[in-house]
Design a protein around this motif. Structure first.
Motif, PDB file in Angstrom:
ATOM      1  N   ALA A  80      77.251 -20.425  32.214  1.00  0.00           N
ATOM      2  CA  ALA A  80      76.433 -19.199  32.048  1.00  0.00           C
ATOM      3  C   ALA A  80      75.520 -19.219  30.896  1.00  0.00           C
ATOM      4  O   ALA A  80      76.013 -19.465  29.912  1.00  0.00           O
ATOM      5  CB  ALA A  80      77.023 -17.985  32.262  1.00  0.00           C
ATOM      6  N   MET A  81      73.970 -18.811  30.976  1.00  0.00           N
ATOM      7  CA  MET A  81      73.300 -19.079  29.876  1.00  0.00           C
ATOM      8  C   MET A  81      72.392 -17.918  30.062  1.00  0.00           C
ATOM      9  O   MET A  81      71.735 -17.762  31.174  1.00  0.00           O
ATOM     10  CB  MET A  81      72.790 -20.152  29.561  1.00  0.00           C
ATOM     11  N   GLU A  82      71.933 -17.117  28.913  1.00  0.00           N
ATOM     12  CA  GLU A  82      70.914 -16.011  29.120  1.00  0.00           C
ATOM     13  C   GLU A  82      70.365 -15.776  27.467  1.00  0.00           C
ATOM     14  O   GLU A  82      70.970 -15.982  26.482  1.00  0.00           O
ATOM     15  CB  GLU A  82      71.486 -14.586  29.360  1.00  0.00           C
ATOM     16  N   GLU A  88      67.030 -13.331  19.188  1.00  0.00           N
ATOM     17  CA  GLU A  88      66.494 -14.627  19.051  1.00  0.00           C
ATOM     18  C   GLU A  88      67.497 -15.769  19.487  1.00  0.00           C
ATOM     19  O   GLU A  88      67.232 -16.783  18.388  1.00  0.00           O
ATOM     20  CB  GLU A  88      65.495 -14.870  17.857  1.00  0.00           C
ATOM     21  N   ALA A  89      68.245 -15.777  20.162  1.00  0.00           N
ATOM     22  CA  ALA A  89      69.387 -16.468  20.342  1.00  0.00           C
ATOM     23  C   ALA A  89      69.920 -16.881  21.863  1.00  0.00           C
ATOM     24  O   ALA A  89      69.563 -15.783  22.627  1.00  0.00           O
ATOM     25  CB  ALA A  89      70.686 -16.414  19.480  1.00  0.00           C
ATOM     26  N   LEU A  90      70.534 -17.712  22.021  1.00  0.00           N
ATOM     27  CA  LEU A  90      71.217 -18.126  23.479  1.00  0.00           C
ATOM     28  C   LEU A  90      72.545 -17.348  23.437  1.00  0.00           C
ATOM     29  O   LEU A  90      73.413 -17.449  22.479  1.00  0.00           O
ATOM     30  CB  LEU A  90      71.261 -19.512  23.931  1.00  0.00           C
ATOM     31  N   LEU A  91      72.934 -16.645  24.644  1.00  0.00           N
ATOM     32  CA  LEU A  91      74.033 -16.221  24.724  1.00  0.00           C
ATOM     33  C   LEU A  91      74.886 -17.202  25.753  1.00  0.00           C
ATOM     34  O   LEU A  91      74.176 -17.393  27.074  1.00  0.00           O
ATOM     35  CB  LEU A  91      74.222 -14.899  25.248  1.00  0.00           C
ATOM     36  N   LEU A  92      75.812 -18.107  25.669  1.00  0.00           N
ATOM     37  CA  LEU A  92      76.356 -18.881  26.217  1.00  0.00           C
ATOM     38  C   LEU A  92      77.913 -18.417  26.984  1.00  0.00           C
ATOM     39  O   LEU A  92      78.426 -17.885  26.049  1.00  0.00           O
ATOM     40  CB  LEU A  92      76.561 -20.292  25.783  1.00  0.00           C
ATOM     41  N   GLY A  93      78.087 -18.732  28.047  1.00  0.00           N
ATOM     42  CA  GLY A  93      79.349 -18.324  28.414  1.00  0.00           C
ATOM     43  C   GLY A  93      80.094 -19.606  29.065  1.00  0.00           C
ATOM     44  O   GLY A  93      79.625 -20.384  29.878  1.00  0.00           O
ATOM     45  N   SER A  94      81.290 -19.929  28.943  1.00  0.00           N
ATOM     46  CA  SER A  94      81.834 -21.129  29.282  1.00  0.00           C
ATOM     47  C   SER A  94      83.019 -20.969  30.404  1.00  0.00           C
ATOM     48  O   SER A  94      83.389 -19.860  30.576  1.00  0.00           O
ATOM     49  CB  SER A  94      82.700 -21.589  27.802  1.00  0.00           C
ATOM     50  N   SER A  95      83.584 -21.802  30.921  1.00  0.00           N
ATOM     51  CA  SER A  95      84.598 -21.939  31.942  1.00  0.00           C
ATOM     52  C   SER A  95      85.856 -21.229  31.471  1.00  0.00           C
ATOM     53  O   SER A  95      86.556 -20.571  32.288  1.00  0.00           O
ATOM     54  CB  SER A  95      84.715 -23.157  32.756  1.00  0.00           C
ATOM     55  N   ASN A  96      86.079 -21.402  30.287  1.00  0.00           N
ATOM     56  CA  ASN A  96      87.380 -20.776  29.705  1.00  0.00           C
ATOM     57  C   ASN A  96      87.323 -19.332  29.173  1.00  0.00           C
ATOM     58  O   ASN A  96      88.205 -18.730  28.666  1.00  0.00           O
ATOM     59  CB  ASN A  96      87.716 -21.661  28.542  1.00  0.00           C
ATOM     60  N   GLY A  97      86.081 -18.767  29.223  1.00  0.00           N
ATOM     61  CA  GLY A  97      85.818 -17.572  28.844  1.00  0.00           C
ATOM     62  C   GLY A  97      85.221 -17.158  27.687  1.00  0.00           C
ATOM     63  O   GLY A  97      85.159 -16.160  27.111  1.00  0.00           O
ATOM     64  N   CYS A  98      84.731 -18.241  26.864  1.00  0.00           N
ATOM     65  CA  CYS A  98      84.144 -17.880  25.613  1.00  0.00           C
ATOM     66  C   CYS A  98      82.989 -17.540  25.794  1.00  0.00           C
ATOM     67  O   CYS A  98      81.902 -17.999  26.523  1.00  0.00           O
ATOM     68  CB  CYS A  98      84.284 -19.181  24.801  1.00  0.00           C
ATOM     69  N   LEU A  99      82.336 -16.464  24.716  1.00  0.00           N
ATOM     70  CA  LEU A  99      81.130 -16.179  24.719  1.00  0.00           C
ATOM     71  C   LEU A  99      80.343 -16.746  23.419  1.00  0.00           C
ATOM     72  O   LEU A  99      80.949 -16.163  22.311  1.00  0.00           O
ATOM     73  CB  LEU A  99      80.888 -14.469  24.742  1.00  0.00           C
ATOM     74  N   ILE A 100      79.542 -17.213  23.273  1.00  0.00           N
ATOM     75  CA  ILE A 100      78.852 -18.094  22.223  1.00  0.00           C
ATOM     76  C   ILE A 100      77.678 -17.569  21.939  1.00  0.00           C
ATOM     77  O   ILE A 100      76.696 -17.705  22.933  1.00  0.00           O
ATOM     78  CB  ILE A 100      78.934 -19.535  22.588  1.00  0.00           C
ATOM     79  N   LEU A 101      77.080 -17.273  20.757  1.00  0.00           N
ATOM     80  CA  LEU A 101      75.930 -16.759  20.486  1.00  0.00           C
ATOM     81  C   LEU A 101      75.154 -18.189  19.587  1.00  0.00           C
ATOM     82  O   LEU A 101      75.742 -18.599  18.842  1.00  0.00           O
ATOM     83  CB  LEU A 101      75.743 -15.714  19.613  1.00  0.00           C
ATOM     84  N   HIS A 102      74.187 -18.885  20.310  1.00  0.00           N
ATOM     85  CA  HIS A 102      73.836 -20.239  19.963  1.00  0.00           C
ATOM     86  C   HIS A 102      72.283 -19.836  19.544  1.00  0.00           C
ATOM     87  O   HIS A 102      71.365 -19.350  20.231  1.00  0.00           O
ATOM     88  CB  HIS A 102      73.775 -21.051  20.715  1.00  0.00           C
ATOM     89  N   ASN A 103      71.976 -20.227  18.127  1.00  0.00           N
ATOM     90  CA  ASN A 103      70.552 -20.091  17.588  1.00  0.00           C
ATOM     91  C   ASN A 103      69.952 -21.598  17.713  1.00  0.00           C
ATOM     92  O   ASN A 103      70.467 -22.420  16.965  1.00  0.00           O
ATOM     93  CB  ASN A 103      70.539 -19.561  16.233  1.00  0.00           C
ATOM     94  N   ALA A 104      69.044 -21.780  18.418  1.00  0.00           N
ATOM     95  CA  ALA A 104      68.189 -22.808  18.749  1.00  0.00           C
ATOM     96  C   ALA A 104      67.471 -23.340  17.491  1.00  0.00           C
ATOM     97  O   ALA A 104      67.015 -24.522  17.290  1.00  0.00           O
ATOM     98  CB  ALA A 104      67.598 -22.856  19.890  1.00  0.00           C
ATOM     99  N   ASP A 105      66.929 -22.500  16.407  1.00  0.00           N
ATOM    100  CA  ASP A 105      66.190 -22.751  15.453  1.00  0.00           C
ATOM    101  C   ASP A 105      67.053 -23.355  14.114  1.00  0.00           C
ATOM    102  O   ASP A 105      66.774 -24.259  13.811  1.00  0.00           O
ATOM    103  CB  ASP A 105      65.581 -21.509  15.183  1.00  0.00           C
TER     104      ASP A 105
END
Length: 1302
Positions: A80-82, A88-105
């Protein structure tokens, strides 16, 4: 009635890092216009989207991409991704349940949380404040962007009863306002039924839920406008294709429609575009993958576009969140394609509606029948969904080309539209053209002629990671003969005859109406090229068929215009290019016609199928106005005013020359009915069709018919649209129409319509009054409107008698022309009725009376058209008592009133009867003639008639030859003239009948003293009587102010020199007074004249000095009032932007209370020893000035102009200048040269200052600022003194001028 046209298609191929890697997810960054893609190998690909503005390189619309690697645990992946705009970052969701904040810059990655059971979906609320996510265990969590969980709930009740290891997949969709969101959840590998659930944002409580249905889990999207929730049913159990279903917020099903695919097809994704106008679905079937786009209108869902992909591509898509017609698709292998769509009218230039609906083309000729979709006159059925169409009309045949979703090209030949009625409710299957090459990604299909097509082919090249564009020319040949009057599509063969490389994406292609086998091609940025086909050349260098057009000469646009049209306004004129861009700016070349255009079309006053010359541009604005503009005004450069300037000055609901208010908000212009129809077809937001007939276009069509001498068609248009019948006469001109009246009657050929036309003719010129706000036509030098009615009706009457066979209807129509004449020709009409009555009484057979109506019918018709009393009086005027009785009976008169009167007339002698009737009808001349013919017994009645009607005296003198009777008539006439104060005429009349005393009295009354003494001579009065008469006249003339006349009488008849000189002094005839005194050598009289002249000069010098003070006072007051008003106006404008008249007057009145009120009331009283005549003349002159300038009221709104007019009224009159010059000449003769010089200087100073004050006031009254340095009285006096003196003011004596002015 609109179709979704694909404008551009650009692609980019991502080089995925790992073999077998696929793109699964996407997210959109609105602020920076970029798209993120997440792959199965946990890579994040960032693609920057550039806006396609002018000057941007076309192949960089999808630019190079960046790649980020997100490190996760082994066997963990992004599901999942939003994009979080606030962070100003991506919120990623993984199959194991992790919520990750990723800054593309900065490539930073942060784990912000973990959920049990793994993440299945992440969605942000529309305002971005909340984040909702679902887990594999069926839990719903809603949290803030600070990772604070607001509430958590189970999506599926009793989930603890689920078999261990079974995962729940979920989909979330928020409503547009963010108050509710919907979820759809189900177990993997489970065919159990599911429920659509609607949740409340604030509390997280379940608001409603649907019944259990076999939903397709990922197919869920809530319409941004909050009206519907789109879902999909799996109906494999019923052996039926999937169904798209719409739910309401309360969980109830609202509507649905099938997707027209095989049973095994699956709907992977459903997505609304940002304005809720389009619904797209990603569909997987056994043969191909596709993206279908629907639109709803009139409660019917149209499949407007279908894009097919290979079965192995695995297609996904997203809509641009800010641009409703932009779609971004990608395949699992990394191919990204950006599509740009545009709505185009489904109505062709020939007023034929061609509406795309899946594989059907709904055909309706709107000029034959106004059928709203989804209904149509007939259908054309294709093998697959239609993507693009092109239609061309010919003189006998019409050709239709269609590009369908499987890459095939279809061509259909249709007969002339006049025969389409036979196709009603039919469906025709259209065959595919035979071609060696399959057309893929083909855009802008356009006919050059009936056998040549052009279009743009897009070739997506994975090696170059870009798209190549080619303009293809396709030659069509039909090997089979078509049946006349039928629809045929078989036997067509297509081959590519030319392929030309393009330098940029094509925005639009339109055929060139002025050149055969030519078209205008517009590329991104608005640049326009002309493409010309040459079938004799099979191979050509790239671009050799292109000719770049000059932007400065009207070709090309400042920006890209997806909607482009090329038209000609004359058969030999150059084409005009019109373009509408996405911002609503309508261009013709570089000129902007409107900044808020919603749609536009063109009207032609001809209906030819060949070259159509347009006459008017029609456009709708975003403010819901329909503008109608003459194309000649645009082509000749006369259109200076931007149409948007009318929006601020309109009155809602009023139609004018330039625009028509649209009655329903958001209605679009979809087509025009050309020629005499003059209709404008609008489609409302609801989908209904409305045909409006703007008054301006209707009048244009009538004018076109009149110019072509098609009076029958013009008459039909006038009647259909309720135009005043006078328009026909007023446009042709009265004189011209009279000449064409016979042709008019012959073409109309309907006596009932001609009667209506005759009844409507009136004096008024309706073009200059009733229709002045719609059309402007130069006024012809025609006869006056007074003679219009009579001359036109006379011409119609003659044409009826010459061109139309005798019939009762014709006779009634002729009677109508007589009754409607001005004045009504009732006598002639009654004579025609009288002839019919005599024909009936004569006993002729019915066959001879057949062409005529009965006398009773004719009379009733005449009485219906005119005033019955006027008809009755006209019958009496014919002295036919029987006819008068019949008219009275049919006009509902009371027999007790008219029968005794008619019997009384019948008993009188004929002459007296006619005299009595004439008196009743006030025909006094005829009455006088009749009573004179009755004999001397009625002489007294004759004199009474003359006395009561003085205008008959000249006729009476002609009718009587007896001198005694003539003398009596003249005596009465003279007394009448004297009573009317026509004394000169009365005196002459009395002289003719030798009544000298009466004549003398009349001359004396009018002040003609010469005539008085002449008549006195005729009466042979004695000298004493004449002297007495002269003294009396002198006293009378002195009282009347005619002292100069009294002086002449005193000299000639009284011989009183002293009295005469005094009279001349009173009349200010100084030179004449001196002449008489010197002639009789009377020193005493010379001294009297000298003293009076000196006293008068002294008084005038004082008056001129007083006048200077008044001029200065009035001017100072004017400048003070003007300055206050300018300051007040500036203050009001700065505060409110507009002035209120009532407040303006109030403030002005308050400010004037501080002024010198004595300026209007103070008078300088000076004692003077001048003669009575001088003081009296001064007062009279002052009274005249006050009357001329008007009364000045301090503080009134008109005070400024009253002051200016008063200053103008203080100028020296011509009589005053003559008196002044005469006085100065007399003073010089009397040796008073210095007094004369002082008088001239005083008068000259006053006249100069007065003219300077008037000039200063005139210069300041029109300006918005007063210059205190240059706009002063002293400055203007210097300027005028330096200028030559006007000729009308040259009253000065040169001897008395200063040396500097000589």
């Amino acid at each position: 009635m609109k179709n979704l046209k694909l404008v551009s298609e650009l692609s980019l191929h991502l080089d995925l890092h790992l073999e077998g890697e696929t793109l699964l997810l996407s997210a959109f960054d609105i602020e920076r216009n970029r798209v993120f893609f997440a792959s199965s190998a946990n890579f994040i690909y960032t693609v920057q989207l550039h806006s396609s503005q002018k000057g941007a390189t076309w192949n960089k619309t999808l630019s190079a991409f960046e790649v980020d690697d997100v490190t996760l645990d082994p066997e963990d992946c992004i599901v999942a991704m939003e994009y979080l705009m606030e962070k100003e970052a991506l919120l990623l969701g993984s199959s194991n349940g992790c919520l990750i904040l990723h800054n593309a810059d900065d490539k930073a990655t942060e784990v912000v949380g973990r959920v049990e059971g793994g993440v299945t979906s992440i969605t942000c609320s529309p305002d971005g404040a909340l984040i909702s996510l679902t887990t594999g265990l069926g839990q719903l969590l809603v949290m803030t962007q600070d990772w604070e969980v607001l509430y958590e709930t189970a999506l599926i009740p009793h989930s603890d009863s689920v078999i261990a290891g079974s995962q729940i997949s979920s989909t979330i969709s928020w409503r547009g306002d963010g108050k509710y969101f919907a979820t759809l959840s189900g177990h993997h590998d489970s065919s159990s039924l599911q429920k659509l659930m609607i949740w409340e944002r604030e509390s997280g409580a379940l608001h409603s839920s649907s019944e259990s249905k076999a939903f397709m889990e990922a197919a869920l999207d809530w319409m941004p406008s909050s009206a519907k929730i789109a879902t999909a049913y799996n109906r494999k159990a019923e052996n039926r294709c999937p169904l798209i279903v719409f739910y309401e917020r309360n969980g109830l099903e609202r509507s649905s429609f099938p997707i027209d695919e095989p049973v095994e097809a699956t709907i992977e994704t459903l997505r609304w575009n940002c304005n809720s106008e389009l619904l797209a679905a990603s569909i997987t079937s056994s043969q191909y993958n596709s993206i279908k786009i629907w639109s709803c209108n009139n409660n019917h869902w149209y499949l407007k576009h279908e894009i097919r992909y290979s079965k192995n591509d695995g297609t996904k898509f997203i809509w641009d969140p800010t641009k409703p017609q932009h779609l971004i698709c990608w395949t699992l292998s990394g191919k990204i394609i950006a599509y740009k769509f545009a709505w185009t009218s489904a109505v062709t230039d020939a007023s034929t509606a061609l509406v795309i609906d899946n594989s059907n083309l709904l055909v309706t000729p709107l000029d034959l029948s106004l059928i709203p979709p989804p209904m149509s006159l007939f259908k054309l059925k294709f093998h697959s969904a239609v993507r693009d169409i092109s239609f061309v009309s010919g003189s006998s045949k019409n050709h239709l080309a269609a590009y369908i979703s499987d890459g095939s090209l279809c061509v259909a030949e249709l007969p002339n539209k006049d025969t389409w009625d036979q196709f009603e409710s039919n469906e025709f299957n259209i065959d595919v053209c035979h071609s060696d090459v399959k057309l893929e990604n083909f855009l802008h299909l356009t006919w050059l002629d009936s056998h040549i097509l052009i279009g743009v082919a897009v070739n997506h090249q994975e090696q170059k990671q870009t798209s190549s564009l080619f303009l293809l020319e396709i030659e069509l040949v039909c090997s089979e003969d078509s049946l006349p009057g039928s629809v045929s599509s078989s036997g067509w063969q297509a081959k590519i005859s030319r392929k030309v490389s393009l330098e940029g994406p094509v925005v639009s292609i339109v055929p060139n109406p002025a050149k055969r086998r030519s078209a205008f091609v517009q590329i991104t940025g608005g640049k326009v090229f002309e493409y010309s086909s040459n079938t004799s050349i099979l191979k050509a260098s790239p671009g050799s068929q292109f000719c770049e057009l000059d932007f400065e000469n009207g070709f090309g646009f400042p920006s890209s215009c997806p909607w482009m049209r090329a038209v000609v306004s004359h058969s030999d004129a150059k084409p005009l290019l019109f373009g509408l861009d996405e911002s609503g700016r309508l261009y013709t070349g570089k000129r902007v016609l409107s900044n808020s255009c919603g749609s536009f079309s063109f009207y032609s006053n001809t209906c030819k199928d060949t070259l159509q010359v347009v006459t008017h541009l029609l456009l709708t604005t975003k403010e819901d106005f329909l503008f109608i503009i003459n194309v000649d005004d645009i082509s000749h450069g006369n259109l200076i005013v931007n149409v948007d300037s009318f929006n601020n000055n309109h009155k809602r609901g009023e139609e004018s020359k330039d625009y028509v208010p649209i009655w329903e908000k958001g209605a679009k212009l979809i087509g025009v009915l050309h020629g005499d129809e003059a209709g404008v077809i609008l489609q409302t937001i609801r989908g209904n069709l409305e045909c409006n007939y703007p008054r301006k276009l209707v009048l244009v069509s009538i004018i076109n018919a009149l110019n072509q001498k098609r009076f029958g068609d013009a008459m039909a248009l006038v009647r259909r649209h309720r135009i005043d019948f006078n328009f026909i006469v007023d446009y042709c001109g009265c004189i011209s129409f009279v000449k064409l009246a016979a042709e008019f009657v012959n073409q109309v050929n309907n006596l009932s319509q001609i009667t209506d036309f005759v009844c409507s003719i009136k004096k008024e010129n309706v073009i200059n009054t009733l229709y002045k706000s719609y059309i402007s036509i130069p006024t012809l030098n025609e006869t006056s409107m007074e003679s219009k009615v009579s001359s036109v009706l006379l011409a119609i009457r003659k044409a009826l008698e010459e061109k139309v066979e005798e019939s009762p209807a014709r006779e009634l129509c002729i009677l109508t022309t007589l009754a409607r004449s001005e004045p009504p020709a009732l006598v002639e009409a009654l004579n025609r009725i009288k002839a019919i009555r005599e024909l009936e009484l004569s006993g002729v057979d019915i066959a001879k009376r057949k062409p005529y109506p009965t006398a009773e019918e004719s009379l009733k018709h005449l009485l219906w058209l005119t005033d019955p009393e006027a008809v009755y009086n006209a019958a009496l005027g014919l002295y036919d008592l029987n006819l008068a009785a019949i008219v009275a009976l049919n006009s509902q008169k009371d027999p007790k009133e008219f029968l005794p009167y008619l019997k009384g007339l019948e008993s009188l002698p004929p002459a007296v009867m006619r005299y009595t009737i004439d008196l009743k009808l006030r025909n006094y001349e005829s009455a006088l003639k009749n009573i004179v013919s009755a004999g001397d017994d009625y002489y007294e009645d004759c004199m009474n008639l003359l006395t009561s009607n003085p205008q008959l005296f000249p006729l009476g003198l002609q009718l009587f030859t007896d001198n005694v009777k003539r003398r009596q008539i003249m005596e009465k006439w003279g007394h009448h003239l004297f009573a009317e104060k026509c004394f000169e005429d009365a005196a002459t009349t009395f002289l003719c009948c030798s009544l000298y005393q009466n004549s003398l009295r009349a001359y004396r009354a009018c002040g003609n003293w010469k005539g008085v003494f002449t008549v006195a001579g005729l009466l042979k009065l004695e000298k004493g009587q004449i002297l007495q008469l002269a003294n009396e006249l002198c006293e009378e003339f002195q009282a009347l102010g005619k002292t100069a006349e009294a002086a002449k009488i005193s000299i000639e008849y009284c011989h009183d020199i002293v009295r005469a000189v005094n009279y001349y002094i009173m009349a200010r005839e100084w030179e004449e007074a001196l002449r008489i005194a010197y002639m009789h050598e009377r020193e005493d009289l010379i001294t009297a004249v000298k003293d009076a002249a000196v006293d008068c000069a002294t008084t005038l010098i004082s008056e001129y000095q007083e006048g200077l003070e008044k001029v200065g006072k009035y001017l100072a007051r004017y400048l003070a009032v003007r300055q206050r008003r300018l300051l007040l106006a500036a203050k009001i404008q700065s505060e409110d932007g507009m002035s209120n008249d009532a407040e303006y007057d109030t403030v002005s009145e308050i400010s004037s209370s501080f002024s010198e009120m004595s300026a209007y009331t103070a008078r300088t009283a000076k004692g003077s020893g001048a003669s009575v005549s001088t003081s009296t003349a001064s007062k009279s002159r002052e009274i005249r000035r006050q009357r001329k300038g008007g009364k000045i009221r301090a503080g009134s709104p008109g005070e400024e102009m009253a002051l200016v007019e008063h200053l103008k009224g203080m100028s020296l009159t011509s009589s005053a200048q003559r008196e002044l010059k005469s006085l100065m000449s007399a003073l010089i003769l009397l040796g008073k040269e210095e007094t004369a010089r002082q008088l001239q200087n005083a008068g000259d100073n006053f006249e100069l200052v007065q003219r300077a004050a008037v000039k200063l006031s005139e210069d300041t009254v029109t300006s918005d600022k007063i210059n205190e340095n240059s706009q002063t009285l002293e400055h203007y006096v210097k300027l005028l003194r330096a200028q030559p003196r006007p000729e009308n003011l040259s009253w000065q004596i040169r001897l008395l001028l200063p040396p500097s002015q000589v």
